[in-house]
Every structure is written in structure tokens, then in C-alpha cells.
Design a protein around this motif. Structure first.
Motif, PDB file in Angstrom:
ATOM      1  N   THR A 377       0.833  -1.199   0.000  1.00 33.46           N
ATOM      2  CA  THR A 377       0.000   0.000   0.000  1.00 33.46           C
ATOM      3  C   THR A 377       0.869   1.250   0.000  1.00 33.46           C
ATOM      4  N   THR A 378       0.347   2.285  -0.592  1.00 32.30           N
ATOM      5  CA  THR A 378       1.038   3.564  -0.638  1.00 32.30           C
ATOM      6  C   THR A 378       0.587   4.427   0.537  1.00 32.30           C
ATOM      7  N   VAL A 379       1.558   4.941   1.283  1.00 31.32           N
ATOM      8  CA  VAL A 379       1.262   5.788   2.442  1.00 31.32           C
ATOM      9  C   VAL A 379       1.371   7.249   2.005  1.00 31.32           C
ATOM     10  N   THR A 380       0.307   8.001   2.182  1.00 34.89           N
ATOM     11  CA  THR A 380       0.330   9.414   1.821  1.00 34.89           C
ATOM     12  C   THR A 380       0.887  10.237   2.974  1.00 34.89           C
ATOM     13  N   ALA A 381       1.370  11.408   2.639  1.00 28.96           N
ATOM     14  CA  ALA A 381       1.958  12.282   3.651  1.00 28.96           C
ATOM     15  C   ALA A 381       0.992  13.346   4.136  1.00 28.96           C
ATOM     16  N   ALA A 382      -0.312  13.187   3.801  1.00 27.31           N
ATOM     17  CA  ALA A 382      -1.279  14.227   4.163  1.00 27.31           C
ATOM     18  C   ALA A 382      -1.377  14.406   5.668  1.00 27.31           C
ATOM     19  N   LEU A 383      -1.553  13.273   6.394  1.00 25.42           N
ATOM     20  CA  LEU A 383      -1.676  13.367   7.849  1.00 25.42           C
ATOM     21  C   LEU A 383      -0.381  13.862   8.471  1.00 25.42           C
ATOM     22  N   GLY A 384       0.744  13.327   7.970  1.00 21.95           N
ATOM     23  CA  GLY A 384       2.032  13.768   8.499  1.00 21.95           C
ATOM     24  C   GLY A 384       2.276  15.239   8.235  1.00 21.95           C
ATOM     25  N   GLY A 385       1.823  15.713   7.065  1.00 25.21           N
ATOM     26  CA  GLY A 385       1.992  17.123   6.753  1.00 25.21           C
ATOM     27  C   GLY A 385       1.224  18.011   7.711  1.00 25.21           C
ATOM     28  N   GLU A 386       0.001  17.580   8.071  1.00 27.42           N
ATOM     29  CA  GLU A 386      -0.789  18.351   9.032  1.00 27.42           C
ATOM     30  C   GLU A 386      -0.112  18.358  10.406  1.00 27.42           C
ATOM     31  N   GLN A 387       0.423  17.204  10.811  1.00 26.88           N
ATOM     32  CA  GLN A 387       1.098  17.118  12.097  1.00 26.88           C
ATOM     33  C   GLN A 387       2.378  17.949  12.096  1.00 26.88           C
ATOM     34  N   LEU A 388       3.085  17.921  10.948  1.00 22.73           N
ATOM     35  CA  LEU A 388       4.290  18.738  10.849  1.00 22.73           C
ATOM     36  C   LEU A 388       3.950  20.208  10.960  1.00 22.73           C
ATOM     37  N   HIS A 389       2.870  20.605  10.286  1.00 23.76           N
ATOM     38  CA  HIS A 389       2.432  22.007  10.351  1.00 23.76           C
ATOM     39  C   HIS A 389       2.109  22.399  11.792  1.00 23.76           C
ATOM     40  N   ALA A 390       1.394  21.507  12.489  1.00 25.56           N
ATOM     41  CA  ALA A 390       1.058  21.781  13.894  1.00 25.56           C
ATOM     42  C   ALA A 390       2.313  21.823  14.753  1.00 25.56           C
ATOM     43  N   GLY A 391       3.263  20.919  14.469  1.00 26.29           N
ATOM     44  CA  GLY A 391       4.507  20.901  15.238  1.00 26.29           C
ATOM     45  C   GLY A 391       5.328  22.157  15.027  1.00 26.29           C
ATOM     46  N   LEU A 392       5.369  22.634  13.779  1.00 24.54           N
ATOM     47  CA  LEU A 392       6.121  23.857  13.495  1.00 24.54           C
ATOM     48  C   LEU A 392       5.471  25.066  14.173  1.00 24.54           C
ATOM     49  N   ILE A 393       4.138  25.084  14.198  1.00 19.65           N
ATOM     50  CA  ILE A 393       3.455  26.171  14.902  1.00 19.65           C
ATOM     51  C   ILE A 393       3.787  26.132  16.389  1.00 19.65           C
ATOM     52  N   ALA A 394       3.777  24.919  16.964  1.00 20.83           N
ATOM     53  CA  ALA A 394       4.130  24.773  18.380  1.00 20.83           C
ATOM     54  C   ALA A 394       5.560  25.219  18.632  1.00 20.83           C
ATOM     55  N   GLY A 395       6.467  24.852  17.703  1.00 16.26           N
ATOM     56  CA  GLY A 395       7.850  25.286  17.853  1.00 16.26           C
ATOM     57  C   GLY A 395       7.994  26.787  17.760  1.00 16.26           C
ATOM     58  N   ALA A 396       7.258  27.391  16.819  1.00 14.71           N
ATOM     59  CA  ALA A 396       7.321  28.847  16.677  1.00 14.71           C
ATOM     60  C   ALA A 396       6.779  29.554  17.920  1.00 14.71           C
ATOM     61  N   ILE A 397       5.694  29.007  18.492  1.00 12.53           N
ATOM     62  CA  ILE A 397       5.142  29.587  19.719  1.00 12.53           C
ATOM     63  C   ILE A 397       6.141  29.462  20.861  1.00 12.53           C
TER      64      ILE A 397
END
Length: 586
Positions: A377-397
Motif C-alpha cells: 500500500t502507498t502511504v500518503t503524507a497528508a496526515l504527516g503534513g498536518e502534524q508537521l504544520h502543527a509541530g512547526l506552529i508549536a515550535g514557533a510559539i
């Protein structure tokens, strides 16, 4: 008031510009290398970039169901993990699921396709003698390659033995009208080599053909070989299926010209478990180029010596043995002497990738169980991208809160702290980008968390330094001597703290697997960089700014105001009273 130490320490104190220049050179070199190599962004793990998930199911032969046990499954996981990591595909997850399944998650990126091929190739590895071989689906002949001797007495030959990057690496074959001969031989390390090659089409060996008339099994095998067309994908996939290691079989493989070759092979003489180690090496002493060296176990050395001794007495192609993986011939080097030293080298016109592929198959090809591919099966990065975005926001805060804290409590000293954080961030990003290509480091979500934690580690270091300086000012010292007296004490605290963090990261990296290793690696890397930044940037910059009136005079916005810190009166040197003079002595 204690004066700064003389010698090396004094030199470092008087010339902080050297340290700043050194770290500036490091930043320029790393960022320059990053852009020059084209690796301007870190490689991403499967949770961020997507990839492929493979489910493999263990299958036991009838009567051997007990072979599917925890020990064999763990061994298979280790071998599969070595396969994908041997290709430079890191952050690949290989783990068991239940009692019979193994899940392999391979991130999208360089060599991931080859990793999928090799992980799916799960049959055992065998060394079988070649009885007969010819180009499948075409009749072609070619002159035999020449053999010439060198002045040193070593023989140099043009034989066969090239492999492809795929799971069915090319077996060798001599040149045809549509192809060319490739160099390839098997030799013992540091011993004269001499091999011969087969023609493009040969007759069956005496052991196969002469007995076929009186042996139904041999006749059936010969008929299967005659009917086999390796250019047909379906026939190629079923060739030799179900054959036992102790029986002769037929097989297919692709030669160096891209043509399919078919074989009659003898019983397996050497098992893949007899190979202790295999490596791809570039031979600079001869014109061999990339070669594959093999090291055998004790039992394997004897078996390999016996079979090569027998094969050396035969004529082409019966002086060849085929390395068979999952029913495919991945290489068929020829030999003309017994190789009894426990080491051997396969030479050929290998590229680096081809040599590494063959070495990986030899090293990691012998699995204790047979596996079937249940799903891919092919794993998409959509969920990981959302988590990365949230993580970067947390890091910026988090970073913003640290900056606000520095501005409120340390005021002018923030012009040292904030650039220190920036330098640490630049070094971390550049190294992550370069390490993706150098060692295959892939950035996943836990690694991002490790980078965010590093903000606190870096902030702790210069806060310790600032507080030591403030303590010295509270004792009544002026800024410049306060900086030099505070540094040795702060330095010890910083080193001990970072050592503990690095030790924790190292232990975590060693005892864990998968994504957690990404967190541990990033934590260890940023801890080391924290020491570099504090020693080569924070301390020298503080030394320079201590000479400026704004800081030296303790401006109220400098963060070093003696009144605000509750400093004692300035320390003064006083003379000791002289001893009273005795009137009699006078």
C-alpha cells in the motif's frame, strides 16, 4: 579582585574575534556545501513524505509449521532491516505484526524502489553449479573471451559476472551478436585469478544430458529446460518453483546485455547462511573497478572450497556456479581453481550501485523462513503534513515565548541570546540537510520534536552563563572581570548538563528502533551544537560587548544594572598595615 588567568586563557579572552570568525567560517562552509550539493532541504521520513507499506506473511513448508516461531521471525526482521539500511534507506520500519506477519514501511526517496524489490525477495540464497546455460528465446554464438597473463604471473580474463540493481541482478553471459562481453571473474583475495566463460549457447552437461534417457527425472528436467522461455514473465516467475535445495533445477536470469538467460543448475552446494559478510569495494590496484568481496563462515569455507575445486576441473560453462535468490540467478561467476581461504572476490564491469546490490543480496539474502507478499500500500503524507504544520506552529510559539522571556528578564543581553539561537538553528538545519545525503538521515515527526526540545537546551546554556555573570556583579565586580570569572564556572555546568543530555540521547538511540531513533539522533546532534555555539559564539560575543559602555556601565536596559541586581559596593584593593616599629630597634 582576581585578575584573568595568563597564558592560553588570556589569549582567548583578548582575541574573541578568532572564535567568531571560526564559527562564521563553519556556517559559510556548511551552507555553501548544502547549496553546492543541491541538498537544500532535509530528507523526510515516511510519516512526512509518504512511502510504501509492505505486509509479508510467513509460509512454512508442509510438516515444518513449527519453524514459524519468535526466534525465526526476529531473525527475519533483523535481516530485512539490514537489507533496506544497506541501501541507504533509513527511517525504514521493519516490525512483526502478530505471529506470522512482518510490516515493512519504506519512506519515499532514493533507492526506495530497489528496497521494495529486495525486501520482497524473501527466498533463501543458494550457490548452485551450472550444468547448462544459453540465451533464452534466441540462438546466438560468440567467440570465447581471451585469456592473457600478466608479467607478474597473474591471469587476466574476460569472463562474465555482472549484476543489476534489481532483485534479479544480471547473471553473466558471454557476448552475443546483440551484446558485448563483460569482464567478470571469481578469485581468492590476493591470489592469482583465472577464469573462463561460457559461450552464449552450450549443450547440457554430461551429468544432465547423458543420464536423461535412463532417468525420468533428468529427462523431465531437460524437457522443462527446452520449453523454458525466460523472456515470458509468467514462465520466468514459475521456473524452478518448488525445487528442493538438494535437487537440480531450472532458473532464469538477465545477462549484462539485457537478454534473458536460462539455466540447468545442480543441487545447492553452499547456502546463503554460509556467507559471513559481503562488501562492495573499489579495487584501485587493478583495472577491476568495483568488485564484491565475500567472507565465508568456517563450515562455509570448506563447502565453498570443495565446490570451487570440483568446478575448476570442468570446461565452460560447467566451471561456473550460479548465485540463486528467490529462483533468480543474480550472478554466475566462473572459477578455475579451488578457493579454500574463506575469502573470495567477484569481479566484473560493475557500477557502484550494482556491486552494492549484489553485496546486499549475499549479506542479507538468507532468511530463515519463506514469506509471501500479502499487500503493498502507498502511504500518503497528508496526515504527516498536518502534524508537521502543527509541530512547526508549536515550535514557533515556544521560540516566541523564549524570546519574550529573554527580552523581559535579560533585556540588553537578548542581543546575545537571540543570535545564539539563530546560529544554532542555521547549523542544525544545514547539518540535517547534508546528513540526509551523507548517511541517509531522514527527518520525521519525533525528530522535529527533538529539534524543538533543543531550543530549551540552548536557552538553558546561555541563561546559566548570564546568571553566573550577574552573581559576580552582585559581589561588587565590574563587568569585564565578572565575565571572565563567571565563564569557568558556567562552562563546567554547561558541559555537565549537555553531557547528561547527550548520554540520554545516545542510550535512547541504541536501545530503540524506528521513529524514536530520529528523536534521539536530533537531540544528540543539537546538544553537541549547543556546546559549539556557546563556546565559539555566545562567550566571545559577550566578551566583546562587555567592553561597550552600554553594558560596562550597567545601563538599566542592559540587563546588568548593579542597582537592580542588588550589587555590593565595588571591591577595592587595600594595603595591609605595616608592622609597628620597635623604638629600641630604631
Amino acid at each position: 579582585m582576581a585578575a584573568p588567568k595568563k597564558g592560553r586563557s588570556a589569549s582567548a579572552q583578548s582575541k574573541p574575534g578568532r572564535s567568531l570568525a571560526l564559527i562564521l567560517i563553519a556556517i559559510v562552509a556548511l551552507t555553501g556545501g548544502m547549496f553546492a550539493s543541491g541538498n537544500t532541504t532535509p530528507r523526510l521520513g515516511i510519516d512526512l513524505a509518504g512511502g510504501t507499506s509492505i505486509t509479508l506473511r510467513a509460509v512454512a513448508e508442509p510438516g515444518q509449521e513449527s519453524a514459524i516461531n519468535k526466534t525465526n521471525m526476529d531473525t527475519a526482521v533483523e535481516i530485512m532491516n539490514n537489507r533496506v539500511n544497506g541501501l541507504g534507506v533509513t527511517e525504514a520500519e521493519v516490525q512483526t505484526q502478530g505471529n506470522k506477519n512482518i510490516i515493512v514501511n519504506i519512506p519515499k526517496g532514493t533507492n526506495s524502489k530497489e528496497a521494495r524489490n529486495q525486501v520482497g525477495t524473501t527466498a533463501k540464497l543458494y550457490f548452485r553449479p551450472v550444468f547448462t546455460t544459453e540465451v533464452s528465446g534466441a540462438a546466438a554464438t560468440s567467440p570465447s573471451p581471451s585469456v592473457s597473463g600478466s608479467p607478474s604471473g597473474k591471469a587476466t580474463e574476460k569472463a562474465t559476472g555482472k549484476s543489476t540493481p534489481s532483485s534479479s541482478a544480471t547473471p553473466s553471459a558471454t557476448a552475443t551478436s546483440q551484446g558485448r562481453a563483460v569482464t567478470g571473474a571469481l578469485k581468492a583475495d590476493a591470489t592469482p585469478s583465472a577464469t573462463a566463460s561460457s559461450s552464449a549457447k552450450t549443450s547440457a552437461s554430461p551429468s544432465a544430458s547423458s543420464s536423461s534417457s535412463g532417468n525420468p527425472a533428468a529427462a523431465k528436467l531437460q524437457a522443462q529446460y527446452t520449453a523454458l522461455d525466460c523472456t515470458n514473465k509468467k514462465q520466468r516467475a514459475t521456473a524452478g518453483r518448488g525445487a528442493k535445495s538438494s535437487d537440480p533445477t531450472i532458473a532464469c536470469g538477465q545477462n549484462s546485455s539485457g537478454q534473458w538467460q536460462k539455466y540447468i543448475l545442480g543441487p545447492a552446494e553452499v547456502d546463503g547462511t554460509d556467507v559471513k559478510n559481503a562488501q562492495a569495494r573499489f579495487n584501485t590496484q587493478t583495472a577491476a573497478g568495483w568488485t564484491v568481496t565475500m567472507e565465508f563462515t568456517g563450515k562455509g569455507s570448506k563447502k565453498f572450497g570443495d565446490i570451487t575445486g570440483k568446478l575448476a576441473k570442468n570446461q565452460p560453462p560447467q566451471n561456473q556456479f550460479a548465485i540463486v535468490l528467490d529462483g533468480n540467478v543474480v550472478s554466475d561467476p566462473s572459477v578455475n581453481q579451488a578457493l579454500t581461504g574463506g575469502n573470495a572476490e567477484i569481479t566484473g564491469s560493475f557500477s557502484q550501485q550494482e556491486a552494492q546490490s549484489l553485496a546486499n543480496m549475499l549479506s542479507y539474502g538468507a532468511l530463515p523462513l519463506t514469506f509471501k507478499e500479502d499487500s503493498v500500500t502507498t502511504v500518503t503524507a497528508a496526515l504527516g503534513g498536518e502534524q508537521l504544520h502543527a509541530g512547526l506552529i508549536a515550535g514557533a510559539i515556544g521560540l516566541a515565548l523564549v524570546v519574550i522571556y529573554l527580552l523581559i528578564f535579560y533585556r540588553g543581553l537578548s542581543v546575545i541570546a537571540i543570535p545564539s539561537l539563530l546560529v544554532s538553528a542555521i547549523l542544525t538545519y544545514a547539518l540535517m540537510s547534508l546528513l540526509g545525503e551523507a548517511i541517509g538521515f531522514a527527518l520525521n515527526l519525533p525528530a522535529v520534536c527533538g529539534a524543538i526540545v533543543a531550543i530549551g537546551i540552548t536557552a538553558d546554556s546561555f541563561i546559566v552563563f548570564f546568571e553566573r555573570i550577574r552573581d559576580e556583579i552582585r559581589e561588587g565586580r565590574s563587568l569585564r572581570p565578572a565575565v571572565e570569572r563567571a565563564w569557568p564556572r558556567a562552562r563546567r555546568t554547561i558541559l555537565v548538563s549537555d553531557f547528561v543530555s547527550f548520554l540520554a540521547a545516545a542510550v535512547l538511540f541504541i536501545v530503540t528502533v524506528g521513529k524514536v531513533q530520529g528523536f534521539a539522533f536530533t537531540l544528540g546532534l543539537t546538544t553537541v551544537l549547543d556546546v559549539v555555539v556557546v563556546f565559539l559564539f555566545t562567550k566571545p560575543l559577550m566578551t566583546i560587548l562587555a567592553r561597550k559602555k552600554f553594558f560596562a556601565n550597567g545601563h538599566k536596559w542592559s540587563g546588568l544594572d548593579p542597582k537592580a541586581l542588588g550589587a555590593k559596593p565595588p571591591l577595592r584593593r587595600t594595603r595591609r598595615p605595616s608592622a609597628p616599629v620597635d623604638p629600641k630597634e630604631a
